[in-house]
Design an enzyme around this catalytic site. Sequence first.
Site, PDB file in Angstrom:
ATOM      1  N   LEU A  32      72.066  51.801 -17.178  1.00 20.10           N
ATOM      2  CA  LEU A  32      72.489  51.149 -15.936  1.00 20.10           C
ATOM      3  C   LEU A  32      71.363  50.331 -15.307  1.00 20.10           C
ATOM      4  CD1 LEU A  32      74.533  54.117 -14.423  1.00 20.10           C
ATOM      5  CD2 LEU A  32      75.314  52.269 -15.939  1.00 20.10           C
ATOM      6  N   GLY A  81      82.401  43.381 -13.987  1.00 19.16           N
ATOM      7  CA  GLY A  81      81.491  42.300 -13.581  1.00 19.16           C
ATOM      8  C   GLY A  81      81.986  40.936 -14.031  1.00 19.16           C
ATOM      9  N   GLN A 104      86.154  39.261 -20.604  1.00 14.28           N
ATOM     10  CA  GLN A 104      86.558  40.674 -20.538  1.00 14.28           C
ATOM     11  C   GLN A 104      87.368  40.931 -19.262  1.00 14.28           C
ATOM     12  OE1 GLN A 104      84.124  44.239 -21.642  1.00 14.28           O
ATOM     13  NE2 GLN A 104      83.632  44.284 -19.487  1.00 14.28           N
ATOM     14  N   VAL A 131      74.818  39.458 -11.288  1.00 13.99           N
ATOM     15  CA  VAL A 131      73.522  39.712 -10.641  1.00 13.99           C
ATOM     16  C   VAL A 131      72.436  39.075 -11.515  1.00 13.99           C
ATOM     17  CG1 VAL A 131      71.930  41.492  -9.795  1.00 13.99           C
ATOM     18  CG2 VAL A 131      74.399  41.833  -9.607  1.00 13.99           C
ATOM     19  N   HIS A 185      75.039  46.705 -13.042  1.00 10.88           N
ATOM     20  CA  HIS A 185      75.983  47.828 -12.983  1.00 10.88           C
ATOM     21  C   HIS A 185      76.017  48.436 -11.585  1.00 10.88           C
ATOM     22  CE1 HIS A 185      74.822  48.271 -17.388  1.00 10.88           C
ATOM     23  NE2 HIS A 185      76.125  48.148 -17.446  1.00 10.88           N
ATOM     24  N   SER A 200      71.310  41.876 -17.945  1.00  7.73           N
ATOM     25  CA  SER A 200      72.079  42.469 -19.045  1.00  7.73           C
ATOM     26  C   SER A 200      71.207  43.523 -19.723  1.00  7.73           C
ATOM     27  CB  SER A 200      72.407  41.368 -20.067  1.00  7.73           C
ATOM     28  OG  SER A 200      72.720  41.932 -21.318  1.00  7.73           O
ATOM     29  N   SER A 201      71.855  44.541 -20.281  1.00  6.69           N
ATOM     30  CA  SER A 201      71.094  45.554 -21.028  1.00  6.69           C
ATOM     31  C   SER A 201      70.373  44.898 -22.203  1.00  6.69           C
ATOM     32  CB  SER A 201      72.023  46.629 -21.575  1.00  6.69           C
ATOM     33  OG  SER A 201      72.615  47.309 -20.498  1.00  6.69           O
ATOM     34  N   ARG A 202      70.938  43.806 -22.716  1.00  3.60           N
ATOM     35  CA  ARG A 202      70.357  43.160 -23.903  1.00  3.60           C
ATOM     36  C   ARG A 202      69.100  42.350 -23.574  1.00  3.60           C
ATOM     37  NH1 ARG A 202      76.239  43.002 -25.525  1.00  3.60           N
ATOM     38  NH2 ARG A 202      76.292  44.491 -27.230  1.00  3.60           N
ATOM     39  N   GLY A 224      76.449  52.659 -20.150  1.00  2.00           N
ATOM     40  CA  GLY A 224      75.160  53.273 -19.845  1.00  2.00           C
ATOM     41  C   GLY A 224      74.042  52.250 -19.771  1.00  2.00           C
TER      42      GLY A 224
END
Length: 289
Positions: A33, A147, A153, A176, A37, A185-187, A31
């Site tokens: 996004l 990604g 991963q 990206v 993503h 990144s979400s972070r 999530g």
Amino acid sequence: MRSVRTADEMSRLSTQWRRAGETVGFVPTMGNLHRGHMSLVQLAAGRADRAVVSIFLNPTQFGEGEDLEDYPRTPEEDLQKLREAGVDAAFLPDPREIYPEGFSTWVEVEGLTEGLCGRFRPGHFRGVTTVCAVLFGIVRPHFAVFGRKDAQQLAVIRRMTVDLRMGIEVVAGPVVREPDGLAISSRNGYLSPEQRRQAAAISRGLRRAAEMAAAGSRDAAALEGAVREAVAGQDQLRLQYVSLVDPETTEPMSVLERTGLLAAAVYAGETRLIDNVMLEPAPKRKNGR
Ligand code: PAF
């Protein structure tokens, strides 16, 4: 777009599509996004007849003291973005759908998970492979998109699908970046303005290493040194690791003789950021010229 909450409904839908001869592409996410993503989602939607995206904040891949509680949750915005991207089904399972009472099977890829991030995040990849194996079993995609930013991963999931003969193609999507080079990144949302500014040094160091490789540098220590140096110049950044490895096995390389993955993890304050670049050795000059 269908919003699917249960594993049974998701499996039924996918089986229906497969029976009709349609291909199913899948993007697993946690999530929140962002553009990174959405580039994976576009890749899946462009390649498959049916695109499925899961949104599941997987507790088993977070270690003690990591950011599970603080991880950004934006389900409404996420669903809107997926609708606009033409996704067929968003799968938003409750944790009990993924880990029901009595759940006791774990998937662990050995070797590949021991270095790089695996060294600093014990149990992380075990959580990732387990949740992906469960999601693959529910969604039964023809291919799944991951990604390249999470390069370890990607390698681990590829190994798992091959070893367990899952019959799922693993497709890699691009890293990206923001205009200053920081990998999205979400972070990144945790960073203070100053940390955010300094964080661009990570990709600068990686780019410098790529330039050095293109100019003929093959020594891993020298290539890693480009990232060390870029990060060392920033008082709010702390390098956790930088390592040149084989992209498939994640075995360390001391000399860049074939394609290598230069991967780094850096703390900006309390926020851990990862990034990487693929390095190609420059062709050797003939007769030393
Ligand atoms: O990359 C992620 O967001 C997660 O590790 C994944 C693949 C969705 C598994 O929870």
